[in-house]
Design an enzyme around this catalytic site. Sequence first.
Site, PDB file in Angstrom:
ATOM      1  N   ASP A   1       0.831  -1.202   0.000  1.00 48.64           N
ATOM      2  CA  ASP A   1       0.000   0.000   0.000  1.00 48.64           C
ATOM      3  C   ASP A   1       0.870   1.258   0.000  1.00 48.64           C
ATOM      4  OD1 ASP A   1       0.906  -0.179   2.610  1.00 48.64           O
ATOM      5  OD2 ASP A   1      -1.082  -0.129   3.532  1.00 48.64           O
ATOM      6  N   SER A   2       2.182   1.074   0.077  1.00 45.17           N
ATOM      7  CA  SER A   2       3.111   2.185  -0.148  1.00 45.17           C
ATOM      8  C   SER A   2       2.922   2.781  -1.530  1.00 45.17           C
ATOM      9  CB  SER A   2       4.557   1.712   0.021  1.00 45.17           C
ATOM     10  OG  SER A   2       4.803   0.537  -0.737  1.00 45.17           O
TER      11      SER A   2
ATOM     12  N   GLU B   1       9.105  -4.110  10.815  1.00 47.03           N
ATOM     13  CA  GLU B   1       9.501  -2.799  10.290  1.00 47.03           C
ATOM     14  C   GLU B   1       9.865  -1.833  11.397  1.00 47.03           C
ATOM     15  OE1 GLU B   1       7.951   0.868   7.395  1.00 47.03           O
ATOM     16  OE2 GLU B   1       6.731  -0.948   7.603  1.00 47.03           O
TER      17      GLU B   1
ATOM     18  N   ASP C   1      -0.988  -6.165  -0.282  1.00 51.18           N
ATOM     19  CA  ASP C   1      -1.419  -5.581   0.991  1.00 51.18           C
ATOM     20  C   ASP C   1      -2.927  -5.418   1.058  1.00 51.18           C
ATOM     21  OD1 ASP C   1       0.742  -5.195   2.678  1.00 51.18           O
ATOM     22  OD2 ASP C   1       1.228  -3.212   1.890  1.00 51.18           O
TER      23      ASP C   1
ATOM     24  N   GLU D   1      -1.393  -5.563   8.554  1.00 52.28           N
ATOM     25  CA  GLU D   1      -0.675  -5.008   9.697  1.00 52.28           C
ATOM     26  C   GLU D   1      -1.433  -5.304  10.980  1.00 52.28           C
ATOM     27  OE1 GLU D   1       0.148  -0.865   9.150  1.00 52.28           O
ATOM     28  OE2 GLU D   1       0.923  -1.129   7.123  1.00 52.28           O
TER      29      GLU D   1
ATOM     30  N   LYS E   1      -1.066  -9.440   2.811  1.00 54.06           N
ATOM     31  CA  LYS E   1      -0.361  -8.981   4.005  1.00 54.06           C
ATOM     32  C   LYS E   1      -1.266  -8.031   4.765  1.00 54.06           C
ATOM     33  CE  LYS E   1       3.060  -5.892   3.922  1.00 54.06           C
ATOM     34  NZ  LYS E   1       2.543  -4.863   4.873  1.00 54.06           N
TER      35      LYS E   1
END
Length: 274
Positions: A49-50, A187, A88, A120, A118
């Site tokens: 999502d970056s 991270e 993501d 978080e 993925k």
Amino acid sequence: MSAQGEQKRLTTKAIQARKGGERIVCLTAYTTPIARLLDPHCDLLLVGDSVGMVLYGMETTVAVTLDMMIAHGRAVRRGVAHACVIVDLPFGSYQESKEQAFRNAARIMQETGCDGVKLEGGQEMAETVAFLTARGIPVCGHVGLMPQMVNTAGGFRALGHTDEEAARIRGDAVAIAEAGAFALVVEGTVEPVAREITAAITIPTIGIGASAACDGQILVSDDMFGLFSEFQPRFVKRFANLGPLIADAARSYADDVRAGRFPAKEHTFQPRRQ
């Protein structure tokens, strides 16, 4: 892509089996051409999502949508013949409930052809990770600095400096591993804590701003290529400096157009001789 081609691609199980073995090479990718260039050299490509910050100029990843992730996931998958492709889950697409997470993760996998998702989160997301993996969706976890939590975390900063932070990140890592994730991104975490996590859990850790002791490493490809000159995170090593090269090429193009040097005769179509 043929069935034979599909069999040659690395699976999430193959990535998981690399725990403690050969280091896992990971980079982000958002487009087909870049995916094709990175694929032969990487074990895992993350459609992160970056993309919101890298390609769309957003200040954080919070505004990235599910449709954006699916569009870029499709593009990357088209360019891959070797690497495992993970997409993501964006902010707001999985935190409400494990059922919401399943619906959106299943949509991503169905519409992109990726190998897993993925998400978080730590202990609070363990039930969701278990729910997804039990229903056929491979999950890569993400602990430590979590960009989607930037608004409550007070910005982007390294974590694990205090005993409380370190204990929370260790607990998060163990919870996600025990819930069934196949790998874990760590991270922005101080080196000793990331090292301890890698030794403590049975799935591979993939570091970004963490420890060289992690089972693999990931960087945002545009950072590693040197496409951004205004800011370089401490944990980024620039393996190329393409930003100035692109700017120089654009300048040369502009000069040639303005001077009438481009297009030259060899760049135009001439009438065929009769």
